[in-house]
Design an enzyme around this catalytic site. Structure first.
Site: not given
Ligand code: ADP
Ligand code: MG
Ligand code: MG
Length: 918
Positions: A105, A114, A372, A658, A807-808, A810
């Site tokens: 196994r 699987g 598990r 804004r 303003g991540t 841009d």
């Protein structure tokens, strides 16, 4: 003195109440091996686990680093461990009279359902089978095991690991399976178990001949060749296409490697007092604290999962529509069931988490074959975390960490519109394996799903059952529908892991793969491309495309309980990006603590935008300042109302507004009738208007006349907006309610821009205070930091700004130089080739863009220690990014309303991870 180097330990034994390894050694022993060791050897458990041993993941890495060769000491270590198993079992591997059979196994660190292959019944051949028959007194069983071994070995070891491409796409397993089906069909048998000894004997002979013919090599009769062949196959399947694909999706590194477990066989296929099954210590579908599982009498290994027969429920609670008529394990084997029930309770207490277990009963004796941490969907994850906290099984931090932020998506998951659903008759019913509603067009193969999805189609993958080959297509589908398999089938497990809508075991429909169509029992005929709607919570299938609606979180007590813990723990605030009272109210319900981004331009798009848009266009097309001011005056009414409505909903929580951001040409009309209307209004000719439109054209609008640049060119635009903000605020305050605006200037790169705009703000502020007769109106003045220069010069920007909002979107665009609108052309390739680890527009690039964010924050705070810092943009709702922003020391993140709960949970995770949780 020369030191004698001790050879590395590559083989770990378990069994007979002891074990070399334990649960903490997952990296070395893989998940399965570590848990087998724990179950077998932990003094508090010492469960009935068939003895065996684990070849470590280091063997796998050695194997790939050394041209697929094993460490020299491996053979000796394996023989020693095998001898210990033989002793424990009182049998001998390869012995003619008293043969030991084993399984091989796989088991990686993280369960990969699987993906890796298992071979059972190793050690059987023409000679040892006689020993098995003598021992068991059951020739039917022995031949049943033999034909299984040949089938598995030919498929997994000889064909797949041997790299043989099946002719016409039909693998050896299918070829052999068809032979079995042919006999069943000819004799009118319903089940595999109906075959007689002689038929099985003949089948084995036929299998062997077929393997030789199709694969060009005989099935090996030497037990050791079988053993090593299987071990090699597990290692090579680690680099198989399907395993690599799954790892790519789940972000599991290739370097981890897999372990291999060799374990003495126990047999669930020794007649009616034997069985095999899969169970969960709590219901993985809804989280209820109830033992839940399925089993099959007289079956082996994968039979339950493969959907060969309909699995029976272990107890009353586990019954479903397909299995209601079948006897429970509790009923037919009460002693073994009681033992199993006790063991699963002990296991959950020991691991303090829901366990997914595999068991086999051999002639009434119970064996544990695997445990598990069980996969669960988001709904169940929240329920279990909340319950286990209430039960005092786990503490608050553990409960919070038990739910992955993205799992919350499922609680917010849309459902089929209940009204439409009530009015529609389902065409079929299956098992509810993955909750939520979904709709899409039917496809029948994984490849089609991938292709259609790439073209932007929403698809539902319909199959008899799924296998690891389908993983990519399943991932790209809105939902999965299978006709076979139970709640523990491959489709169910994978979908549950992803939180995808999924229905399995839907026996009401019959697929005709040749014509890419299916027929439901009620006569409905469906072909490729037709629309279906699925209710994965109830297992119902509907024809057509239904509406989807959101779930009412207020009714979910477990969620509320968990969020209470979350809010006590996190330090980062979460706001939302919203422009309408509806969105704002929605986000408040989810727990938002303000608006981090209110886009003024929103009112010019979509429903109800006709009038303001017309006025805006008039303003844009005006030539002179007086002309423009006149248009702005008309527009003012709309802007003020828009801001006021939303700010009222926010009840005094800060609202970051804004100022107008997009380049003006975005709003310019294109169709002639609109242009004519406008020219009439402005009193100019159409050609004159056309000339003005042309003058607005920019080659690079993203870097063009937008943001604060508009405010500098046309101060009256800023003035109008600022007046609207102050008047709206003053009026709300005067009515005795609360309001707190934050004016945010976009696309700035130098402090002079902020100074320029601030003069306007100050003047208008005074004017409004005077006209409204107010001493002061509370507000903050700040800026977006979205141009790299602004981040670098943040110390200067902070001299004027009270707050920063990164303003991540841009900032990422300008740091990478990737046009946000055009990345589709090359980013997928970048991801495929791993040139980039992630899409930087989805997950913040911590090393580069993130460095700018950090540096900007630090420099800004050097100037102004209590500078408020936040972030708006897609990254505000991305869990990994949120954690990063917490570490940078931001005050808040802002994200779309729907992502607020995810950000809240991610913020709590971040607090716990950094040891700063409250
Ligand atoms: P997977 O990782 O796909 O679950 P497993 O290694 O757990 O694969 O094995 C597949 C099936 O074979 C499981 O149902 C398991 O319980 C069964 N099985 C594995 N080893 C043995 C054994 N030694 N005796 C009986 N059944 C076994
Ligand atoms: Mg298993
Ligand atoms: Mg921007």
């Amino acid at each position: 003195m020369a030191q004698i180097k001790k050879a590395a330990k590559y083989v770990y034994y378990f069994g007979g109440g002891k074990a070399d390894g334990n649960e903490s050694m997952k990296n070395l022993l893989g998940g399965k091996g570590a848990n087998l060791a724990e179950m077998a050897g932990h003094p508090k458990l010492r469960l009935p686990v068939p003895p065996g041993f684990t070849l470590t993941t280091e063997v796998c890495t050695y194997y790939y680093n050394n041209k697929k060769k094993y460490p020299a000491v491996l053979d000796a270590q394996l023989k020693k461990a095998l001898a210990a198993v033989e002793k424990e079992m009182g049998k001998k591997f390869g012995d003619v009279n008293n043969p030991l059979l084993v399984s091989v196994r796989s088991g990686a660190r993280k369960s990969m359902p699987g993906m890796m292959e298992t071979v059972l019944d190793i050690g059987l051949n023409e000679k040892t089978i006689e020993g098995v028959i003598n021992q068991s007194g059951d020739a039917r069983f022995a031949y049943d095991a033999y034909r299984r071994l040949i089938m598995m070995y030919a498929d997994v070891v000889m064909e797949k690991a041997g790299g043989i491409e099946p002719k016409g796409g039909k693998g050896i397993r299918k070829v052999l399976d068809e032979k079995l089906e042919k006999i069943k069909h000819k004799k009118g048998y319903k089940f595999d178990t109906d075959l007689t000894i002689n038929e099985l004997k003949a089948l084995v002979k036929d299998f062997k001949a077929t393997v030789l013919k199709v694969l060009g090599k005989p099935f090996p009769d030497d037990p050791y060749e079988q053993l090593w062949g299987s071990i090699g196959a597990v290692f090579s399947s680690w680099m198989g296409k399907r395993a690599c694909e799954y790892r790519r999706i789940e972000k599991i590194p290739d370097e981890w490697g897999t372990a291999v477990n060799v374990q003495a066989m126990v047999f669930g296929n020794m007649g009616d007092s034997s069985a095999t099954g899969v169970a969960f210590t709590r219901n993985p579908g809804n989280g209820e604290n109830k033992f839940y599982g399925e089993y099959l009498v007289n079956a082996q290994g994968e039979d339950v999962v493969a959907g060969i027969r309909t699995p029976a429920p272990v107890n009353e609670y586990s019954k479903n529509d397909q299995s209601r008529h079948l006897p429970t394990l509790e009923f037919i084997m009460p002693v073994a069931y009681k033992q199993l029930f006790d063991i699963q309770r002990r296991l959950e207490k020991h691991y303090k988490d829901m366990q997914d277990i595999e068991f086999t009963i051999e002639k009434g004796t119970l064996f544990m074959l695997q445990c598990r941490i069980g996969k669960r969907n988001g709904v169940a994850a929240v329920k279990m975390a909340s319950d286990m906290y209430n039960e005092k099984l786990i503490d608050a931090k553990t409960a919070i960490k038990r739910v992955a932020p993205n799992q919350l998506v499922e609680l917010l998951l849309p459902m089929l519109d209940p009204k439409e659903q009530a009015a529609t008759k389902a065409i079929a019913k299956g098992l509810p394996a993955g909750p939520g509603g979904a709709k899409g067009r039917v496809v029948f193969t994984s490849n089609d799903a991938v292709e259609w999805a790439a073209k932007g189609e929403k698809v539902i993958l319909v199959r008899e059952e799924t296998s690891p080959e389908d993983v990519d297509g399943m991932h790209k589908s809105q939902a999965i529908l299978t006709t076979k398999g139970g709640m523990t089938s491959h489709a169910a497990l994978v979908a549950r892991g992803w939180g995808k809508c999924c229905i399995v075991g839907c026996a009401d429909i019959e697929i005709h793969i040749e014509t890419k169509s299916f027929k439901a029992n009620d006569g409905t005929f469906i072909k490729e491309g037709d629309w279906l709607s699925l209710d994965g919570t109830k297992g119902l299938v509907y024809l057509g495309s239904m509406g989807l609606v959101d779930i009412d979180l207020d009714k979910n007590l477990a969620y509320k309980n968990l969020m209470k813990l979350v809010n006590k723990t996190r330090t980062l605030k979460v706001r939302t990006n919203a422009e309408t009272p509806e969105d704002a109210a929605h986000a408040m319900k989810f727990g938002a603590e303000g608006i981090g981004l209110f886009r003024t331009e929103h009112m010019f798009y979509g429903e109800g935008s006709e009038q303001p848009l017309f006025l805006l266009r008039k303003m844009i097309m005006s030539k002179t300042e007086p002309e423009r001011r006149k248009a702005l005056n008309d527009l003012f009414v709309f802007v003020k109302k828009d801001i006021k409505d939303t700010m009222e909903v926010m009840k005094g929580y800060p609202v970051t507004i804004r100022l107008l951001d997009p380049p003006l040409h975005e709003f310019v009309p294109h169709d002639v009738s609109k242009l004519q209307e406008l020219s009439k209004e402005l009193g100019i000719s159409l050609s004159m208007l056309r000339r003005r439109v042309l003058a607005l054209h920019e080659n690079n609008p993203m870097l063009g006349h937008r943001g604060v640049r508009l405010g500098v060119s046309y101060p009256e635009i800023t003035e109008m907006q600022v007046r609207a903000i102050f008047e709206a605020t003053a009026e709300i305050l005067k009515s005795g309610k609360k309001a707190f605006p934050e004016i945010m200037v976009p696309v700035t790169c130098i402090e002079n821009e902020l100074i320029h705009q601030k003069i306007i703000v100050d003047r208008v502020y005074k004017e409004v205070c005077d006209s409204k007769k107010m001493k002061k109106i509370p507000y903050l003045y700040g800026t977006m930091i979205e141009i790299p220069r602004a981040a670098i010069k943040a110390d200067k920007m902070a001299e004027i700004a009270d707050f920063f909002s990164f303003g991540t979107n841009d900032l990422t665009q300008m740091s990478f130089g990737f046009s946000r609108d055009d990345v589709g052309g090359f980013l997928p390739k970048y991801m495929d080739l791993k040139v980039l680890p992630d899409d930087p527009f989805q997950t913040i690039d911590q090393d580069g863009v993130g460095e700018l964010v950090k540096l900007g924050t630090d420099r800004g705070r050097k100037t102004k220690p209590n500078l408020k810092v936040g972030i708006c943009g897609e990254h505000g709702g991305d869990a990994e990014s949120v954690k990063f922003f917490h570490r940078v020391g931001m005050n808040y993140v802002s994200c779309s309303p729907f992502r607020v709960p995810i950000a809240l949970l991610a913020a709590a995770h971040a607090a716990i991870e950094s040891g700063k949780g409250k």
